[in-house]
Write a protein that holds these residues in place. Structure first.
Motif, PDB file in Angstrom:
ATOM      1  N   GLU A 193       0.840  -1.203   0.000  1.00  0.00           N
ATOM      2  CA  GLU A 193       0.000   0.000   0.000  1.00  0.00           C
ATOM      3  C   GLU A 193       0.876   1.254   0.000  1.00  0.00           C
ATOM      4  OE1 GLU A 193      -3.224   0.231   2.872  1.00  0.00           O
ATOM      5  OE2 GLU A 193      -3.148   2.429   2.749  1.00  0.00           O
TER       6      GLU A 193
ATOM      7  N   ARG B  36       0.764   4.275  -2.645  1.00  0.00           N
ATOM      8  CA  ARG B  36       0.597   5.689  -2.250  1.00  0.00           C
ATOM      9  C   ARG B  36       1.723   6.547  -2.807  1.00  0.00           C
ATOM     10  NH1 ARG B  36      -3.390   6.897   1.330  1.00  0.00           N
ATOM     11  NH2 ARG B  36      -4.352   5.138   2.389  1.00  0.00           N
TER      12      ARG B  36
ATOM     13  N   ALA C 151       1.491   9.648  -5.573  1.00  0.00           N
ATOM     14  CA  ALA C 151       1.627  10.867  -4.752  1.00  0.00           C
ATOM     15  C   ALA C 151       1.553  12.140  -5.600  1.00  0.00           C
ATOM     16  CB  ALA C 151       2.940  10.823  -3.976  1.00  0.00           C
TER      17      ALA C 151
ATOM     18  N   TYR D 259      -8.957   8.767  -2.133  1.00  0.00           N
ATOM     19  CA  TYR D 259      -7.844   7.868  -2.507  1.00  0.00           C
ATOM     20  C   TYR D 259      -8.044   6.399  -2.110  1.00  0.00           C
ATOM     21  CZ  TYR D 259      -5.506  12.271  -3.441  1.00  0.00           C
ATOM     22  OH  TYR D 259      -5.211  13.511  -3.913  1.00  0.00           O
TER      23      TYR D 259
ATOM     24  N   ILE E  51      -6.555   3.204  -4.299  1.00  0.00           N
ATOM     25  CA  ILE E  51      -5.564   2.225  -3.811  1.00  0.00           C
ATOM     26  C   ILE E  51      -6.129   0.810  -3.959  1.00  0.00           C
ATOM     27  CG2 ILE E  51      -4.407   1.421  -1.698  1.00  0.00           C
ATOM     28  CD1 ILE E  51      -4.266   4.573  -1.092  1.00  0.00           C
TER      29      ILE E  51
END
Ligand code: FES
Ligand code: FES
Length: 160
Positions: free
Chosen positions: A123, A127, A131, A140, A144
């Motif tokens: 994860e 991220r 970014a 978000y 994900i």
């Protein structure tokens, strides 16, 4: 300033175009009809304009079109279409990761670049990969989940 003639190889198609040297790749692509490349901040902050340039994700608003002369450019529609979606695009739909959808093409490009170099991302790695892509709608979480889902499906061999 004189126009420069450049070759833009977009999604496997060659375009020969005469462009002023200060035209960004973002505007060149949109003028060629690749409107899946979204224009947001135009200063490298939002990731809406992301494309793959020789396999690497770039913000096309920060690249001058002539700098992409002869390079392989892939936009979101080069990965897949409504009729034949890429596994990442399908995962975004299935996970509810697109709301207004404005960030989605850039998110998909960042996800593709990540999964190409790291097929089983954590994860934290997801991220980090997104970014530079801003989303004002989803928070978000679903994005994900979508990348995780795409990674699972790709490792099961149901995608590229
Ligand atoms: S439009 Fe290129 S980063 Fe925002
Ligand atoms: S879905 Fe609206 S900005 Fe991301």
């Amino acid at each position: 300033m004189q126009p420069k003639v450049v070759t833009l190889n977009v999604n496997g198609r060659q375009h020969y175009v005469a462009l002023m040297p200060n035209v960004t790749l973002l505007h060149a692509l949109r003028d060629l009809g690749y409107t899946d490349v979204k224009s947001g901040c135009e200063k490298g902050d939002c990731g809406a304009c992301a494309v793959l340039l020789n396999g690497a994700p770039v913000n096309s608003c920060l690249v001058l079109a002539w700098q992409a002369d002869g390079a392989e450019i892939v936009t979101n529609v080069g990965l897949g279409t409504m009729d034949r979606p890429h596994v990442i695009q399908e995962a975004f739909a299935d996970a509810g990761a697109a709301q207004c959808g404005y960030c989605t093409p850039g998110m998909v490009i960042s996800a593709k670049a990540l999964l190409d170099r790291c097929p089983h991302p954590t994860e934290a790695e997801i991220r980090e990969a997104i970014a530079g892509n801003l989303c004002r709608c989803t928070g978000y979480g679903q994005i994900i989940e979508a990348v995780q889902l795409a990674a699972e499906r790709m490792s099961e061999g149901s995608g590229e």
